[in-house]
Design a protein around this motif. Structure first.
Motif, PDB file in Angstrom:
ATOM      1  N   SER A  43      -2.512   2.835  -2.346  1.00 24.46           N
ATOM      2  CA  SER A  43      -2.107   2.917  -0.935  1.00 24.46           C
ATOM      3  C   SER A  43      -2.811   1.852  -0.105  1.00 24.46           C
ATOM      4  O   SER A  43      -2.193   1.194   0.740  1.00 24.46           O
ATOM      5  CB  SER A  43      -2.428   4.309  -0.371  1.00 24.46           C
ATOM      6  OG  SER A  43      -1.679   5.288  -1.046  1.00 24.46           O
ATOM      7  N   GLN A  44      -4.110   1.669  -0.337  1.00 20.26           N
ATOM      8  CA  GLN A  44      -4.857   0.653   0.405  1.00 20.26           C
ATOM      9  C   GLN A  44      -4.345  -0.748   0.070  1.00 20.26           C
ATOM     10  O   GLN A  44      -4.188  -1.588   0.958  1.00 20.26           O
ATOM     11  CB  GLN A  44      -6.363   0.757   0.105  1.00 20.26           C
ATOM     12  CG  GLN A  44      -7.213  -0.138   0.978  1.00 20.26           C
ATOM     13  CD  GLN A  44      -7.062   0.195   2.465  1.00 20.26           C
ATOM     14  OE1 GLN A  44      -7.103   1.348   2.854  1.00 20.26           O
ATOM     15  NE2 GLN A  44      -6.858  -0.807   3.280  1.00 20.26           N
ATOM     16  N   ALA A  45      -4.067  -0.990  -1.191  1.00 21.53           N
ATOM     17  CA  ALA A  45      -3.555  -2.304  -1.593  1.00 21.53           C
ATOM     18  C   ALA A  45      -2.210  -2.595  -0.932  1.00 21.53           C
ATOM     19  O   ALA A  45      -1.952  -3.712  -0.478  1.00 21.53           O
ATOM     20  CB  ALA A  45      -3.418  -2.373  -3.117  1.00 21.53           C
ATOM     21  N   ILE A  46      -1.353  -1.598  -0.858  1.00 19.26           N
ATOM     22  CA  ILE A  46      -0.043  -1.765  -0.208  1.00 19.26           C
ATOM     23  C   ILE A  46      -0.241  -2.031   1.279  1.00 19.26           C
ATOM     24  O   ILE A  46       0.370  -2.939   1.840  1.00 19.26           O
ATOM     25  CB  ILE A  46       0.859  -0.542  -0.451  1.00 19.26           C
ATOM     26  CG1 ILE A  46       1.268  -0.480  -1.929  1.00 19.26           C
ATOM     27  CG2 ILE A  46       2.090  -0.586   0.451  1.00 19.26           C
ATOM     28  CD1 ILE A  46       1.936   0.818  -2.332  1.00 19.26           C
ATOM     29  N   ARG A  47      -1.106  -1.254   1.929  1.00 18.00           N
ATOM     30  CA  ARG A  47      -1.373  -1.469   3.363  1.00 18.00           C
ATOM     31  C   ARG A  47      -1.918  -2.870   3.629  1.00 18.00           C
ATOM     32  O   ARG A  47      -1.664  -3.452   4.669  1.00 18.00           O
ATOM     33  CB  ARG A  47      -2.366  -0.428   3.878  1.00 18.00           C
ATOM     34  CG  ARG A  47      -1.757   0.908   4.180  1.00 18.00           C
ATOM     35  CD  ARG A  47      -2.746   1.820   4.899  1.00 18.00           C
ATOM     36  NE  ARG A  47      -2.354   3.193   4.708  1.00 18.00           N
ATOM     37  CZ  ARG A  47      -2.800   3.985   3.733  1.00 18.00           C
ATOM     38  NH1 ARG A  47      -3.701   3.567   2.890  1.00 18.00           N
ATOM     39  NH2 ARG A  47      -2.348   5.220   3.624  1.00 18.00           N
ATOM     40  N   ASN A  48      -2.684  -3.395   2.686  1.00 23.93           N
ATOM     41  CA  ASN A  48      -3.278  -4.723   2.848  1.00 23.93           C
ATOM     42  C   ASN A  48      -2.339  -5.834   2.413  1.00 23.93           C
ATOM     43  O   ASN A  48      -2.719  -6.997   2.439  1.00 23.93           O
ATOM     44  CB  ASN A  48      -4.592  -4.815   2.082  1.00 23.93           C
ATOM     45  CG  ASN A  48      -5.665  -3.978   2.727  1.00 23.93           C
ATOM     46  OD1 ASN A  48      -5.595  -3.657   3.912  1.00 23.93           O
ATOM     47  ND2 ASN A  48      -6.662  -3.593   1.943  1.00 23.93           N
TER      48      ASN A  48
END
Length: 186
Positions: A43-48
């Motif tokens: 999720s963090q990778a997608i948000r970034n």
């Protein structure tokens, strides 16, 4: 309007095939002992932005997203001017450089394999050689000061382990096909 997709992603190829765009809604689920940590990291990778620059705040969260123009179809675009080359933009910007004529090479391989064991070994050797070549390319890019850009080679190395690709090729080998034709032509 954001799309909602119900895709079961079990590999890198599945993730790339999702075809999501900025502003699309993605729901992440996982199972297994490390599922919670996997969801947090993904999720963090997608948000970034999965390593892509996403604007002023460097955040790709949909809350700051502006609607994108409708994508134009890639097929059927023609140009009558012989001095104009039509292409597909991979990213915004301008590129200036020398033009080289691409001459298509043809490869001829036997469609039928010699035996399953030999073909499986050829496939394994080809995958290992490709991994080594990618590692060499990555090291070369890093040595020229582009460590962020070198991460693409890790993605390509992961693709070589992707079960959707390797299982399909392994199945064709057991059906008598050549490993070389499967690795070149899919």
């Amino acid at each position: 309007m954001p799309k909602i997709a119900d895709n079961r992603l079990r590999s890198l190829v599945s993730l790339l095939g999702l075809g999501s765009r900025l502003g699309d809604e993605i729901r992440v689920q996982a199972s297994g002992p490390d599922a919670e940590e996997a969801i947090i990291q993904l999720s963090q990778a997608i948000r970034n932005g999965l390593g892509e620059a996403c604007g002023k705040a460097q955040s790709c969260a949909a809350t700051n997203a502006t609607p994108l123009p409708e994508e134009q179809p890639l097929l059927g675009q023609t140009n009558d001017d012989p001095n104009t080359l039509s292409g597909v933009a991979a990213s915004p910007g301008l590129a200036i450089g020398q033009v080289f004529q691409l001459v298509e090479e043809t490869f001829e391989f036997a469609e039928q394999g010699t035996d399953v064991t030999t073909e499986q070994q050829q496939l394994s050797d080809a995958i290992e050689k490709a991994k080594q070549q990618l590692q060499t390319l990555k090291a070369d890019v890093i040595s020229h000061g582009s460590s962020e850009q070198a991460a693409i080679f890790d993605a390509h190395r992961e693709r070589l382990n992707d079960p959707e690709l390797t299982n399909c090729t392994a199945e064709k080998i057991t059906q008598g096909k050549s490993a070389l034709i499967n690795t070149v032509n899919g």
